[in-house]
Structures are given as C-alpha cells and as structure tokens.
Design a protein around this motif. Structure first.
Motif, short mmCIF file in Angstrom:
data_model
loop_
_atom_site.label_atom_id
_atom_site.label_comp_id
_atom_site.label_asym_id
_atom_site.label_seq_id
_atom_site.Cartn_x
_atom_site.Cartn_y
_atom_site.Cartn_z
N VAL A 130 0.86 -1.18 0.00
CA VAL A 130 0.00 0.00 0.00
C VAL A 130 0.90 1.23 0.00
CG1 VAL A 130 -2.04 -1.05 1.05
CG2 VAL A 130 -0.21 -0.18 2.52
N ALA A 131 0.29 2.42 -0.01
CA ALA A 131 1.09 3.64 -0.17
C ALA A 131 0.51 4.79 0.62
CB ALA A 131 1.17 4.02 -1.64
N ALA A 157 0.05 -12.04 6.54
CA ALA A 157 0.98 -11.49 5.55
C ALA A 157 1.54 -10.15 5.99
CB ALA A 157 0.28 -11.32 4.21
N PRO A 158 2.80 -9.87 5.67
CA PRO A 158 3.39 -8.57 5.99
C PRO A 158 2.83 -7.48 5.09
CG PRO A 158 4.92 -9.86 4.69
CD PRO A 158 3.77 -10.76 4.99
N ILE A 159 2.91 -6.24 5.57
CA ILE A 159 2.45 -5.08 4.82
C ILE A 159 3.66 -4.21 4.48
CG2 ILE A 159 1.01 -3.01 4.85
CD1 ILE A 159 -0.76 -4.42 6.92
N ALA A 160 3.85 -3.96 3.18
CA ALA A 160 4.93 -3.09 2.71
C ALA A 160 4.32 -1.76 2.29
CB ALA A 160 5.66 -3.74 1.54
N VAL A 161 4.92 -0.66 2.73
CA VAL A 161 4.33 0.66 2.50
C VAL A 161 5.28 1.55 1.70
CG1 VAL A 161 3.31 2.70 3.58
CG2 VAL A 161 3.10 0.47 4.69
N HIS A 162 4.77 2.05 0.58
CA HIS A 162 5.45 3.11 -0.17
C HIS A 162 5.26 4.40 0.60
CE1 HIS A 162 6.27 5.76 -3.74
NE2 HIS A 162 5.36 6.51 -3.12
N LEU A 163 6.36 5.00 1.07
CA LEU A 163 6.32 6.32 1.68
C LEU A 163 6.69 7.35 0.61
CD1 LEU A 163 8.16 5.63 5.06
CD2 LEU A 163 5.69 5.66 4.65
N GLU A 164 5.80 8.26 0.30
CA GLU A 164 6.06 9.22 -0.77
C GLU A 164 7.25 10.11 -0.41
OE1 GLU A 164 5.53 10.93 -4.48
OE2 GLU A 164 4.66 9.11 -3.62
N LEU A 165 8.32 9.96 -1.19
CA LEU A 165 9.58 10.67 -0.93
C LEU A 165 10.07 10.45 0.50
CD1 LEU A 165 9.06 13.97 -2.93
CD2 LEU A 165 10.36 11.94 -3.60
N ARG A 186 5.55 -6.60 11.45
CA ARG A 186 4.92 -7.08 10.21
C ARG A 186 4.80 -5.95 9.19
NH1 ARG A 186 5.28 -11.44 8.53
NH2 ARG A 186 7.29 -10.74 9.25
N LEU A 187 5.51 -4.86 9.47
CA LEU A 187 5.44 -3.66 8.64
C LEU A 187 6.81 -3.34 8.05
CD1 LEU A 187 3.19 -1.59 7.98
CD2 LEU A 187 4.06 -0.20 9.88
N ILE A 188 6.85 -3.13 6.73
CA ILE A 188 8.08 -2.73 6.03
C ILE A 188 7.84 -1.36 5.42
CG2 ILE A 188 9.71 -3.28 4.19
CD1 ILE A 188 7.70 -6.15 5.04
N LEU A 189 8.59 -0.38 5.85
CA LEU A 189 8.42 0.99 5.37
C LEU A 189 9.48 1.30 4.31
CD1 LEU A 189 7.66 2.80 8.74
CD2 LEU A 189 6.05 1.88 7.07
N GLY A 190 9.02 1.60 3.10
CA GLY A 190 9.93 1.80 1.98
C GLY A 190 10.27 3.25 1.73
N HIS A 191 11.43 3.47 1.14
CA HIS A 191 11.90 4.79 0.67
C HIS A 191 12.32 5.73 1.79
CE1 HIS A 191 10.27 3.26 -2.97
NE2 HIS A 191 9.04 3.70 -2.82
#
Length: 300
Positions: A130-131, A157-165, A186-191
C-alpha cells in the motif's frame, strides 16, 4: 515465505533484493512501462550473475504485475520471486477501476490473492503493498491501509508501505499499528532514504518496523550519498536487524539491459559503499537474514 513457486523457508532466500519491480505500468510512467518479458528475463539473469538469489516484487494489483510470467522467470533464472497484492496511490489507476474495487471488497481481494491465488495464474501473493502520501495520509491511503490491516489479520501477511519521498512514516505507524493493531514487525516501510531525517529513522526503528532503503542510483533523490550515513547511524544504535535493501527499478530506461543501473547495481554499486560504512557482516545481514524475517509468514 510465499514465493511464486510455493512456500519456502526464510533461510532459503539467500541474497535478497527486498524491493524491486520486474513488471510495472502506470499512467504516471507512460512510455516507460516495465512490460517486456524478455527484458525481465535478461535483467534477472544479470542480477543472478551479480550474486542475487531472490527478489521481492512490490508491484500491487492493477499495475501490470506480469504474474503469469513470474513462475517461469523464477525457474529459468534460479531467482526466487515473491509477488504482491495491495493497491498503490489513486493516481496510478483509472477512476473506473477504483470504483469497482470500492464496491467489490478490497480486503477480500487481498485475502484471495494471498490465500488462493491471483486471477487464474496459480500464483499466490506473499505480501500486501500500500502507499502513503507526501507528509500525510489521504482518504484513499486510509481506505487501502484499513483493507491491508484486515487482510493481514486474516492471513498473517506482511504489509509493505510506499512512503512518498520517504515521508509520513509516523502517520503510517499511528494508523496501522496504533489504530489497526498490526504488529510493527509485520510492517516494512519503503523509501526512508529519500527523506534522510535520522530522527524519524530512529523513531521508526524504535517502534519495531523494518526500514527499507531502496532506489539507489537516482540523481533526484537523497539516496546513495546519504544512505551509508543513515545505515551506520541505525546500526550503531542497535537496529541493524531491521534494515533492508532494494533496487526499486520502476522504468524501462533504468534497467541494466537498457543502459541503466538496473538490478545488478544493488550488489555491484551500493553494497561495496555500505560495507565501507558498516562492515561486511552488517551488510550481509541486510541482504539475507533481515528479509528472511521481514517476509516470513506463519499463514493463518
């Protein structure tokens, strides 16, 4: 660990690109779609030659995931692939598709793609993507995150998050972990590297979430030149076990087979720089042990 070829032990992942894309299409990337099976195969081969052994594709529902090709690409390359369900920001979809998803049950779609399979491909997703938005969460983000939390509680299931910039991480934690009871591990924060705020990085790590440093080689983001500093700061504070690395290739021009850095850059370009900053042992954990834990699932 749910790969496109079936469930596997986390220890079998090997060197893992924890956030990337073999297939991706969006109105926001017109003309740069990742839609060539031949190019994906060549890119995976180059990644395997560089030492890569697994790849987590974060492409969510409705963005050209190429799910029907992933199993054969995995077999041919010898690279384990994990597919995603989930939903990105609203700008990546037509209003008609979003209307159908609002009436069709978004959480149910996520659960179905995780537990039963994506369409008629026989491939099951292994994570929910999600984002967020820039420095906040709009109504669309909150809708998708609520559905993701529901699907997590139903499946594990784990949740991966698109962090805007790289922004909005604390808002995401407040919603998913504080309000919706998703365990932070269970949370992966991206970017996060795209907003090199070390205070925020440490707060996210202290909460227990995984931090994905991804998308190196992009001139318009604070990636390569600030990433070693951020990784060293977190490792020295005792958070080395929560750090992940990914390439996040999102356009055809960025592929190595088209003259860009591509999948191999993560191992050939970024890894040596990080090893100078934190040592080979920490970087090895970021490529192997950490993604093994982050994407492992005890399926409900």
């Amino acid at each position: 660990m749910r790969t496109v070829l079936g469930d596997a032990e986390p220890s079998e992942l090997g060197i893992c690109d924890a956030h990337d894309h073999l297939f991706l299409s969006s109105p926001q990337l017109a003309g740069q779609e990742l839609d060539s099976v031949k190019s994906a195969a060549r890119e995976l081969a180059a990644f395997r030659t560089a030492g890569g052994e697994s790849l987590i594709q974060w492409t969510p529902h409705g963005m050209g995931r190429g799910v029907g090709y992933l199993a054969e690409l995995s077999r041919a390359s010898g690279v384990r692939i994990v597919a995603a369900t989930g939903l990105h920001q609203a700008v990546h979809y037509t209003p008609e598709l979003l209307d159908r998803l609002r009436t069709g049950g978004l959480a149910e779609l996520f659960v179905r793609e995780l537990a039963e399979g994506i369409a008629d491909t026989g491939v099951r997703a292994g994570l929910i993507k999600v984002a967020g938005g820039f420095h906040g969460l709009d109504a669309h983000a909150r809708w998708t995150m609520r559905a993701a939390a529901e699907a997590h509680h139903a499946t594990g299931a784990p949740i991966a998050v698109h962090l805007e910039l790289g922004t909005g991480a604390l808002d995401v934690l407040d919603l998913l972990c504080g309000e919706l009871d998703v365990p932070p591990d269970r949370l992966i924060l991206g970017h996060l590297n795209r907003s090199p705020d070390l205070t925020i990085h440490h707060q996210v790590a202290e909460a227990g979430a995984y931090l994905a440093f991804d998308g190196p080689s992009r001139a318009h983001h604070a990636t390569d030149w600030r990433m070693p500093e951020a990784v060293r700061s977190l490792a020295e504070a005792g958070f080395a076990g929560q750090l992940l690395l990914g390439g996040d290739t999102t356009t055809s021009g960025a592929r190595a087979v088209n003259g860009g850095p591509g999948l191999p850059y993560l191992l050939r370009g970024l890894r040596p720089r990080l090893e100078l900053a934190v040592g080979k042992d920490v970087v090895e954990r970021m490529f192997t042990e950490n993604p093994g834990r982050a994407f492992a699932v005890e399926w409900a």
